[in-house]
Structure formats: structure tokens, C-alpha cells
Design a protein around this motif. Sequence first.
Motif, PDB file in Angstrom:
ATOM      1  N   HIS A  20       0.830  -1.197   0.000  1.00  0.00           N
ATOM      2  CA  HIS A  20       0.000   0.000   0.000  1.00  0.00           C
ATOM      3  C   HIS A  20       0.869   1.253   0.000  1.00  0.00           C
ATOM      4  CE1 HIS A  20      -3.894  -1.914   1.743  1.00  0.00           C
ATOM      5  NE2 HIS A  20      -3.292  -2.709   0.903  1.00  0.00           N
ATOM      6  N   ASP A  55      -6.940   0.009  -5.690  1.00  0.00           N
ATOM      7  CA  ASP A  55      -7.877   0.017  -4.576  1.00  0.00           C
ATOM      8  C   ASP A  55      -7.600   1.295  -3.784  1.00  0.00           C
ATOM      9  OD1 ASP A  55      -9.394  -0.431  -2.315  1.00  0.00           O
ATOM     10  OD2 ASP A  55      -8.571  -2.413  -1.897  1.00  0.00           O
ATOM     11  N   ILE A  57      -8.415   3.590  -0.741  1.00  0.00           N
ATOM     12  CA  ILE A  57      -8.939   3.325   0.594  1.00  0.00           C
ATOM     13  C   ILE A  57      -8.957   4.626   1.396  1.00  0.00           C
ATOM     14  CG2 ILE A  57      -8.527   2.054   2.746  1.00  0.00           C
ATOM     15  CD1 ILE A  57      -6.854   0.084   0.877  1.00  0.00           C
ATOM     16  N   ILE A  68     -13.835   1.793   0.331  1.00  0.00           N
ATOM     17  CA  ILE A  68     -12.950   1.378  -0.756  1.00  0.00           C
ATOM     18  C   ILE A  68     -13.577   1.732  -2.086  1.00  0.00           C
ATOM     19  CG2 ILE A  68     -11.871  -0.462   0.584  1.00  0.00           C
ATOM     20  CD1 ILE A  68     -13.597  -2.447  -0.967  1.00  0.00           C
ATOM     21  N   VAL A  70     -12.602   0.642  -6.041  1.00  0.00           N
ATOM     22  CA  VAL A  70     -11.704  -0.236  -6.792  1.00  0.00           C
ATOM     23  C   VAL A  70     -12.092  -0.262  -8.267  1.00  0.00           C
ATOM     24  CG1 VAL A  70     -10.852  -2.613  -7.000  1.00  0.00           C
ATOM     25  CG2 VAL A  70     -11.410  -1.671  -4.740  1.00  0.00           C
TER      26      VAL A  70
END
Length: 153
Positions: A20, A55, A57, A68, A70
Amino acid sequence: MSNEISLKPLFYLKLRVGAHHNMGVTPRGYRRVAPVSGGRFEGRVSGEVLPGGTDWITLNDDQSCMQIDVRLPLKTDEGSLVILHYAGIRAGDPEILARVSSGEAVDPESYYYYVTGSFEASEPNLSWLNRLVCIGKGSRRSTGPEYAFFEVA
């Protein structure tokens, strides 16, 4: 007019995600972006998740809820390309969510994880995907998120 909603199984989706990117606290909340490196979907439509999805977040202040967003490029086993976009919520006790995010095995029933999705397909044989809404129940494994997707009918 019937007010009943039924669900038809659509496919099961497993994703592989990379490290991430922690973007920090922004005016919208604490943000992370996770690159999706691939995966597989199996069901009424089957194929592979191509690299290049992301993704996005957003975590709330006490980290008990994440939103989220995506987008994924998919390639069916027949070679057709499809875009899947889904958004939703993973919520629960912050300690449980921290364990989930770290890749620890956690009972999926101990947290809330649902998404809604839609598709973009250019191939005529998949045009039915363009006209449906789907929902997914998610879980997070050490390798990445997994979802059971259902067509809303």
C-alpha cells in the motif's frame, strides 16, 4: 410491481495486491492506495484480473471503517476485456480491522465487508454485464481480498 430482490451467483473473485502507498491524512481522511497486481474470477464469467487495477482506501479517524473504491481490468477466458468498478465498506472493531489489514487470518463474520459493483464491456456477448448491478461480500486473506459477487435480479 414486486418489491422482492433476488440474488444470482455471478463469480468468486480473488485478488493479489501490492504494498500500500500510505498517502497520509488528506481533507477526505486517511488515504491509502493499493495496486492490484492480478487475480482470478470464476463463475458465470471466468478469467484473470490483469495488472493495473487500484484500490483507493479512505479510513475514518478511529480506523473502524474504511471506504474502498476499486477499478479492475478483467480478461475473460475467451479473451474479452471488461472493466469492473466496485465500492463499499469494511467496518468493525479497530483491533480486528488492524489484524485483517496485516494479513492475519480473521473470521470474516467478525467484521462487515460489502461492496456494490458495475461493469463496462465492449464485446456483444458480454453486453448483459453493462446492464446489471452486483453486490459482493468480501473477506481479506493474507494474499489479498476475496469476494463472492452476486447479480441483483
